[in-house]
Scaffold this active site. Structure first.
Site, PDB file in Angstrom:
ATOM      1  N   LEU A 286       0.503  -1.425  -0.007  1.00 21.72           N
ATOM      2  CA  LEU A 286      -0.064   0.009  -0.474  1.00 21.72           C
ATOM      3  C   LEU A 286       0.665   1.243   0.123  1.00 21.72           C
ATOM      4  O   LEU A 286       1.595   1.624   0.107  1.00 21.72           O
ATOM      5  CB  LEU A 286      -0.830  -0.095   1.130  1.00 21.72           C
ATOM      6  CG  LEU A 286      -1.605  -0.919   1.390  1.00 21.72           C
ATOM      7  CD1 LEU A 286      -2.295  -1.013   2.498  1.00 21.72           C
ATOM      8  CD2 LEU A 286      -3.230  -1.029  -0.088  1.00 21.72           C
TER       9      LEU A 286
ATOM     10  N   ASP B   5     -29.522  -2.036  18.918  1.00 14.43           N
ATOM     11  CA  ASP B   5     -29.186  -0.906  18.864  1.00 14.43           C
ATOM     12  C   ASP B   5     -27.689  -1.274  18.337  1.00 14.43           C
ATOM     13  O   ASP B   5     -26.732  -0.189  19.056  1.00 14.43           O
ATOM     14  CB  ASP B   5     -29.302   0.386  19.392  1.00 14.43           C
ATOM     15  CG  ASP B   5     -29.014   0.186  20.481  1.00 14.43           C
ATOM     16  OD1 ASP B   5     -28.449  -1.138  20.822  1.00 14.43           O
ATOM     17  OD2 ASP B   5     -29.043   0.885  21.814  1.00 14.43           O
TER      18      ASP B   5
END
Length: 1066
Positions: A802, A929
């Site tokens: 990368l 949630d």
């Protein structure tokens, strides 16, 4: 054996109220005597004596009247009571009337079992003097010679022995009735009349209700205040008192739903009864004790069978509802909170340390609700995989405190948010980012002038303190910056230089092309070309002060990888070609340029989405914000003549563009040319631990490469190597073998030197990772003997690098990245060079790379002019080429923005979350949630959810922020039922963000309905698309995991084909 009915007929109850006397405190008290006599054996008498005042009788009358009214609906039959008066209450007539009314009330209650078995009557006689038949010789009044002598006895003598014995007479039916009332939320007889069991008399029978009229006389007699089997002598009642206390505790634990502790207390009480009954002389009493013992034992066995803990051979099975009943010793008293010392605050929880064991925990407080609901059952999971463990819980008057395991890895989003294309304002908890209205671009070239080395020494010494963990906020675009809440705060940022004026409040243009147009339209101010001292080189003389400043800060720790690397920097001044290097001073124009949005200028190379997670090298070099180091240029000194440099500065002003749109792929920060080459390093982010690990391997080859010949040195290496590449490893230390650390060497950044000269010092950086997603990130520092430096993708697709750094210094180079921009004076676009002066500016850019650089065309936009005769110079192309530069930058940005987290990692994380959610659903808990704030990592990089539980005293709540960001299912907070399918939606929303790099609300701000087609990039596999599409179904019944097979539908999805679910369950 005599029946209860026969024994009830044998007992007679008599109440007398006598001897009204004046209490020393001024009020009148009455002596109340209660006698229970056996009709068959009149000598068998038991007696209780208490002293009561008028207010006590009045209270008892009101309570018994209420019970009688609820039972018979004939309140007129209940005896009246004398009204209270203030004046004349000491008259003899008033006292006599009150005494008579009190005696009538008690005698009336002696004929109704519901009254004489009531808790109110039990409390009325509590604390009285108990006399047996052997002591009742002569009148009962003989026990109290004087009123003053009797009161202390009343206060010290307890009624516990009688109540303890009564507690043993509660039959199994009443216990079952009490438990059924708690389980089904039905009103038991106790709650029907608003009565509650106290800890002292919780084992007493409940007040009789309408249903009790159908009960037999035997059942009612079993709860009598004076049982049929009269008490033994005082010397033989010790075992009954102890057993009664244990039975009370067992009933209390049952009421608290702590059935394991209740069963334990029942068994202990039974043991005491069986041991004590062996010496019982009375056959009737012995039979009664044995009968109760058998009932208690049956109750204990039934509790164990229903709520007992699993056997040892069942440990390997998935956790079920049995694990939701915690061990009774997990509960601790509130005083234990004193043993914890607060170390810090992490979001809404406390990081504490147990001062007794010095262990670290998380302390979470749950506020009790004002409305106590019996509909909510307390569920406390303790065997849920991939979720933090509960060590103990503390219940106070207002809160429930949970002592939880500390997930040392912190939040997952703290590490991966760098690779999610989210703008700062879109992160879960982010501060406002302001924009400047005017920015300036500064161009600066080296110029000749004397210069001292003081500033360089200070910078060099500061390099040691720069070796911090890399930040994870600054990324490819501003939209990828994330400032979500951290679980692992405490890491300090690198110290800022005193003259650093950089700010994080930078503005971004929408395109490099726009910047180029503005740059061409603005007029360069001639007055801005200020001369400034830069560098001093004097023949073969060496500035010993400048050289000594290098090893000054290296002697502290010679074992660390950073120190080993700096040790090679000492060879930058070989004996055969020494050159003195000093540092410039900071000019006013340089300070003013700190707020320029151009200082973020970079191009980040990010390859395919199959690359494993890692930090690109470009962001290591250019993501931080403090004053950059100015470049040092050294020229080949053939004749040992001294070189001098001139510095000129050009200034361009332009208006900043409007704020970028949220999630815009083409929004890139604007960076000045001055800052592009040498970005600053002091603006590290706080609390951002890096998963990169510096491996000290292969450093021996570095020494050999550095010692092969004379080495040139540029300040570029200082700014990049010292302040960017060397970081301290974080908690996720990956244990890799030496063989695993070997990969393709990648070329480095070459200093500006003669291509025919000696080999230059270079640094290589490796970015690769194991195929196992658990080993997340690896970075290594290495050296090569090549004259160039870059980060090259490995030929192995599993280890693609990368952030490729490339260099272009020769005509046969196949790389692009190192740009030498000649900024001509007087606006002439021509090459200018002389033996005495050189005016250049160096801009280092990161560009895109392919796997095989040998096949690439040379694409350097600015290359060394190979036609120039032996002179080290650079050519600046015309305006057309500059225009093409920025067009190419926009294209490369679009390519770089296509980087995503590899699906191998996401697959592992998703599988671990599925296992945790399935276990919670088996416990009866729905998260509702689930969002990135609930997803943590342990010290080995595995998923651990935050602790989910349910408490009857704590109101269920849902994160409103998670609802707004569409992490919650559409039915959460609506009128429809919230089922387990809610959590599968949340899982889909989390996976959508991991796979696409953007939040669900960002891609679908209008929400998702039954006909919505999800927008996902092409790099997402078909299996992942299918999984996300099925999880994010608007109708909960159509959602994956909501069918008959449940979670098995999710586990059998093609996306999870490589997952070994049996291994995850271990």
């Amino acid at each position: 054996m005599t029946s209860y009915r026969e024994r009830s007929a044998d007992l007679a109850r008599f109440y007398t109220v006598t001897e009204p006397q004046r209490h020393p405190r001024g009020y009148t008290v009455y002596k109340v005597t209660a006698r229970v006599v056996s009709r068959r054996n009149p000598e068998d008498v038991q007696e209780i004596i208490v002293w009561k005042r008028y207010s006590d009788f009045k209270k008892l009358h009101k309570e018994l009247w209420q019970i009688h009214k609820n039972l018979f609906r004939h309140s007129e039959l209940f005896p009246p009571f004398a009204k209270g008066i203030v004046f004349g209450r000491f008259d003899e007539t008033v006292i006599e009337e009150r005494r008579q009314c009190a005696e009538d009330l008690l005698q009336f209650s002696a004929n109704i079992p519901a009254l004489y078995n009531s808790k109110q009557l039990e409390d009325f006689f509590k604390g009285g003097i108990i006399n047996d038949s052997s002591e009742l010789i002569g009148p009962a009044e003989a026990h109290s010679d004087s009123l003053i002598d009797t009161f202390p006895e009343c206060s010290t003598e307890g009624f516990s022995s009688d109540s303890d014995l009564v507690s043993l007479t509660v039959d199994v039916d009443s216990l079952a009735e009490l438990d059924d009332g708690m389980a089904s939320n039905q009103n038991s007889p106790i709650r029907t009349f608003g009565l509650n069991l106290s800890s002292d008399s919780s084992a007493l029978g409940a007040v009789a209700s309408d249903s009790e009229q159908s009960k037999t006389e035997e059942e009612r007699e079993s709860r009598s205040l004076f049982p049929g089997s009269l008490k033994p002598k005082l010397g033989k009642r010790d075992y009954l008192e102890k057993a009664g206390e244990l039975i009370k505790l067992a009933l209390k634990k049952e009421e608290e739903d702590d059935y394991e502790a209740a069963s334990d207390f029942y068994r202990k009480g039974v043991d005491l009864l069986l041991e004590g009954v062996q010496g019982e002389s009375s056959p009737t009493r012995r039979e009664a004790v044995k009968r109760r013992t058998a009932e208690y034992l049956m109750r204990a066995e039934s509790i164990s069978s229903l709520y007992g803990k699993p056997q040892l051979d069942d440990v390997s099975q998935p956790p079920g509802s049995l694990s939701s009943r915690p061990l009774w010793n997990l509960r601790s008293p509130a005083e234990e909170l004193k043993a914890f010392r607060v170390l810090g605050v992490i979001d809404k929880v406390l990081l504490v340390m147990d001062t007794r064991t010095e262990q670290t925990f998380i302390l979470k407080g749950l506020r009790k609700s004002s409305e106590y609901s019996r509909n909510r059952k307390t569920i406390i999971p303790r065997c849920v995989p991939n979720m933090v463990c509960l060590h103990k819980y503390i219940i106070s008057e207002e809160s429930v405190f949970l002592v939880l395991q500390h997930a040392e890895g912190g939040k997952l989003w703290s590490y991966i948010s760098k690779f999610l294309n989210r703008s700062p304002e879109e992160s879960f908890d982010i501060k406002e980012v302001k924009k400047p209205t005017l920015a300036k671009v500064h161009l600066q070239q080296p110029t000749s002038s004397p210069q001292d080395s003081s500033s360089f020494e200070s910078r060099g010494s500061d390099g040691g303190s720069m070796l911090k963990a890399l930040p994870l906020k600054s990324s490819l675009t501003p939209s990828s910056q994330d400032d979500s809440n951290q679980e692992d705060d405490g890491q300090d940022s690198s110290p800022k230089w005193p003259d650093s004026g950089s700010s994080s409040e930078e503005e971004c243009t929408t395109s490099y092309l726009t910047l180029c147009n503005e740059y061409g339209q603005e007029k360069i101010e001639p007055g801005s070309l200020n001369e400034e001292p830069f560098m001093k080189t004097e023949g073969n003389g060496v500035d010993t002060k400048a050289i000594k400043s290098f090893p000054a800060h290296l002697a502290a720790d010679s074992d660390s990888p950073s120190t080993q690397l700096r040790a090679h920097e000492l060879k930058f001044f070989p004996n055969d070609d020494p050159e003195a290097v000093s540092s410039p001073r900071t000019s006013d124009s340089l300070s003013r340029s700190k707020n320029s949005p151009m200082e973020f200028f970079r191009i980040d190379s990010k390859d395919s989405a199959s690359e494993l997670l890692g930090l690109d090298f470009g962001e290591k070099l250019y993501s931080l914000k403090s004053e950059p180091l100015k470049p040092f240029f050294t020229l080949p000194d053939g004749d040992s003549a001294s070189r001098s440099f001139n510095t000129s500065e050009s200034k361009v002003e332009f208006k900043a563009q409007d704020t970028i749109s949220r999630g815009s792929d083409d929004s890139v920060p604007v960076i000045s040319f001055k800052d592009a080459a040498f970005d600053d390093v002091s603006g590290t982010d706080e609390g951002r631990p890096d998963l990169l690990v510096n491996l000290p391997g292969e450093l021996e080859s570095t020494r050999e490469a550095a010692a092969m010949g004379p080495t040139k040195f540029t300040q570029t290496n200082i700014g990049i190597i010292e302040n960017k590449l060397l970081e301290a490893p974080d908690v996720l230390c990956l244990r890799l073998s030496t063989e695993q650390c070997q990969a393709h060497e990648e070329k480095g950044i070459e200093e500006l030197s003669d291509p025919s000269g000696p080999k230059s010092y270079s640094i290589t950086e490796k970015h690769y990772a194991q195929e196992d997603p658990r080993m997340l990130f690896v970075a290594a520092v290495d050296h090569s003997s090549s004259g160039d430096m870059s980060l090259l993708p490995s030929s192995d697709p599993k280890f693609q690098g990368l952030g490729v750094v490339e260099s272009a210094v020769t005509a046969n180079n196949t790389e692009e990245s190192l740009f030498r921009i000649c900024s001509p004076l007087s606006g002439a676009n021509e090459y200018i060079a002389s033996t005495d002066t050189l005016k250049t500016e160096e801009v280092l850019l990161f560009t895109d790379q392919t796997d095989d650089l040998a096949k690439e065309e040379p694409t350097s936009l600015f290359q060394r002019d190979s036609e120039t005769k032996g002179e080290s110079g650079l050519v600046l192309e015309g305006d057309k080429e500059i225009h093409q530069i920025f067009e190419d930058l926009d294209k490369k940005l679009a390519l770089a923005s296509r980087f995503y987290i590899p699906e191998g990692c996401i697959q592992r994380w998703a599988a671990e979350m599925v296992v945790a959610l399935d276990a919670l659903h088996r416990e009866g808990i729905v998260c509702r949630d689930l969002n990135p704030n609930n997803i943590l990592l342990n010290d080995r990089g595995h998923i651990q959810l935050t602790y989910f539980s349910r408490w009857s005293e704590v109101e269920d709540s849902c994160d409103s922020d998670a609802i707004e960001r569409m992490y919650c299912a559409p039915e959460v907070g609506a009128i429809t039922e919230e089922t387990e399918a809610c959590d599968w939606w949340s899982l889909g929303a989390v996976l959508f963000e991991l796979l696409t790099g953007k939040t669900l609300v960002e891609c679908h701000p209008a929400g998702i309905n039954t006909h919505t087609t999800l927008n996902m990039p092409e790099c997402v596999s078909e299996e992942a698309r299918s999984l996300i599409q099925q999880l994010l179904q608007f109708n909960p019944l159509e959602r994956l995991g909501a069918g008959v097979a449940g979670v098995e539908d999710i586990k059998s999805h093609p996306f999870f084909t490589p997952v070994d679910w049996a291994e995850l369950m271990r």
